[in-house]
Structure formats: structure tokens, C-alpha cells
Design an enzyme around this catalytic site. Structure first.
Site, PDB file in Angstrom:
ATOM      1  N   HIS A  24       0.712  -1.045   0.031  1.00 13.50           N
ATOM      2  CA  HIS A  24      -0.053   0.061  -0.073  1.00 13.50           C
ATOM      3  C   HIS A  24       0.867   1.211   0.003  1.00 13.50           C
ATOM      4  O   HIS A  24       0.844   2.387  -0.839  1.00 13.50           O
ATOM      5  CB  HIS A  24      -1.094   0.034   1.234  1.00 13.50           C
ATOM      6  N   GLU A  25       2.065   1.197   0.839  1.00 15.72           N
ATOM      7  CA  GLU A  25       2.700   2.560   0.987  1.00 15.72           C
ATOM      8  C   GLU A  25       3.348   2.705  -0.306  1.00 15.72           C
ATOM      9  O   GLU A  25       3.812   3.784  -0.868  1.00 15.72           O
ATOM     10  CB  GLU A  25       3.674   2.217   2.207  1.00 15.72           C
ATOM     11  N   HIS A  63       1.772   4.364  -3.056  1.00 13.80           N
ATOM     12  CA  HIS A  63       1.698   5.606  -2.854  1.00 13.80           C
ATOM     13  C   HIS A  63       3.017   6.394  -3.622  1.00 13.80           C
ATOM     14  O   HIS A  63       3.043   7.208  -4.359  1.00 13.80           O
ATOM     15  CB  HIS A  63       1.807   6.462  -1.613  1.00 13.80           C
TER      16      HIS A  63
END
Length: 226
Positions: free
Chosen positions: A96-97, A100
Site C-alpha cells: 500500500h505504501e 503511494h
């Protein structure tokens, strides 16, 4: 105004429930070992490389659920449980990170918009509550300070809603990547999706809570004008 109070209490209750569920989900899935045996750090580095990103570092930061991507110094910051972890939770958060980071590298529109708002909000957040408090105290004399405070708070509310597509998109990128690259089994993918779903809901509740608070302040301001 009483209605605004009730909405605020309801949002607070929902927020507490969502936070509780999020912690429970991550605790549950942190006990499920990842079949491929990769750590969060290894998954993050693999996703970055396969996305053509070589200028982002993966770091370990103190705390729990402190994971985040910093576009200023281009770092994916993972909490110790995620950085060293080899669980479904670690895989979901690490990916998920990195989602980004991929957004940043591809100039994702909503992330750019949110980033452009940060400098203004960093400054305004220092004074916003004082302006609102002063505006309420001076309301019988003049509505201008409160109106300024409401405008500043409206900006933070907009920021909360702009954050939603950023977070949901990062989760979608993460889930697609870990599935397409064989990082998770079908069962593990379902767990990762469930964990990220509850994480996204914290942002949704925060946005709704910000909107409810904004409407409360607006009702005070409009009440003065009546």
C-alpha cells in the site's frame, strides 16, 4: 444545533469502532505467515523495482501503524512489524505504501492536488482553532473572525475528502500488484483486501467527521446571521 451534536457523537462512535476493527484485523492477519516468506521490506523493494522506481528508499520507523510514504524525501517508511514482518498484514501495508510511491512517480492527479494543499494547511492548522474560538467569543460583535475560521476549516475538510481517492487508489494498486506477482495466494489476497478495506474506512470516517464539524461551525455562524 442539537442535531449537529448528535451527528458528532455518532461519528465519534463509528470512528472508535472502525479503529478497533482495524487493529483487530491487523493483529489477526499479522499472525498469518505469508506463503512466499518475504518480509515487508523485501516486498516493498520488489514492488518499487518492478514499477521502475529506483530513487525511493525503504526505511524502518518506530511505532505501530506508523507506516507512510514521504514524497519530500522519497522514502517508504514502515513500522518494525511491517518492515521485518513476513505476514499478510506486512505484505498489505508495505505494498500500500509503495502504491503511494507509484502514484508520486506517475504524477497521480489526486496526490498532486493533495500535496499542493499541504503547505497552506500546515500553516493554517496552527491558528485555525484559535481563530474559531476567538470567532465564537466575538460572534455577538462581528461574524468576520468566525467566518475566517470556518473557511480555514473548510479547507481541511476538502483535504480529508481529497485524501480518499488517494488512499483507495493506493490500496487498489497494492492488491493488484501482490496478486499479479504471486506474492499472495487467493486466500491471502482476500485477507489483505479485508485489512486494507478497514484501513481505508478510517479515512472515510475522518472525512465525514470533518464535514460534520464544519457543518456545526457553519450552523453557529448562520445562527448569528439569523
Amino acid at each position: 444545533m442539537a442535531g449537529a451534536y448528535l451527528i458528532g457523537i455518532l461519528v465519534m462512535a463509528v470512528s472508535m469502532y472502525v479503529q478497533w476493527r482495524l487493529k483487530r484485523k491487523f493483529e489477526e492477519y499479522s499472525q498469518v505467515g505469508l506463503s512466499v516468506g518475504l518480509s515487508g521490506k523485501e516486498i516493498a523493494e520488489k514492488m518499487l523495482r518492478q514499477s521502475g522506481i529506483y530513487d525511493v528508499r525503504v526505511l524502518s520507523v518506530e511505532g505501530r501503524l506508523t507506516d507512510h510514504y514521504n514524497p519530500q524525501d522519497k522514502t517508504v517508511n514502515l513500522s518494525p512489524d511491517v518492515y521485518h514482518g513476513r505476514s499478510v498484514s506486512a505484505a498489505a501495508v508495505a505494498a500500500h505504501e509503495c502504491g503511494h510511491a507509484v502514484q508520486h512517480a506517475t504524477a497521480y492527479t489526486w496526490l498532486r492536488f493533495r500535496s499542493q494543499m499541504v503547505p497552506f494547511l500546515t500553516i493554517s492548522s496552527r491558528y485555525m482553532q484559535w481563530v474559531i474560538l476567538g470567532g465564537i467569543l466575538l460572534l455577538n460583535s462581528t461574524p468576520i473572525p468566525l467566518a475566517i475560521g470556518v473557511a480555514l476549516f473548510a479547507a481541511t475538510t476538502i483535504f480529508s475528502f481529497v485524501t480518499l481517492p488517494v488512499e483507495y487508489d493506493a490500496s487498489n494498486r497494492a492488491l493488484a500488484w501482490i496478486q499479479n506477482n504471486g506474492i499472495v495466494t487467493q486466500q491471502e489476497h482476500g485477507m489483505a483486501k479485508d485489512a486494507l478495506k478497514w484501513a481505508a474506512r478510517t479515512y472515510l470516517v475522518a472525512a465525514i467527521g470533518s464535514l460534520a464539524t464544519l457543518l456545526y461551525y457553519v450552523s453557529i455562524l448562520m445562527g448569528r446571521r439569523d
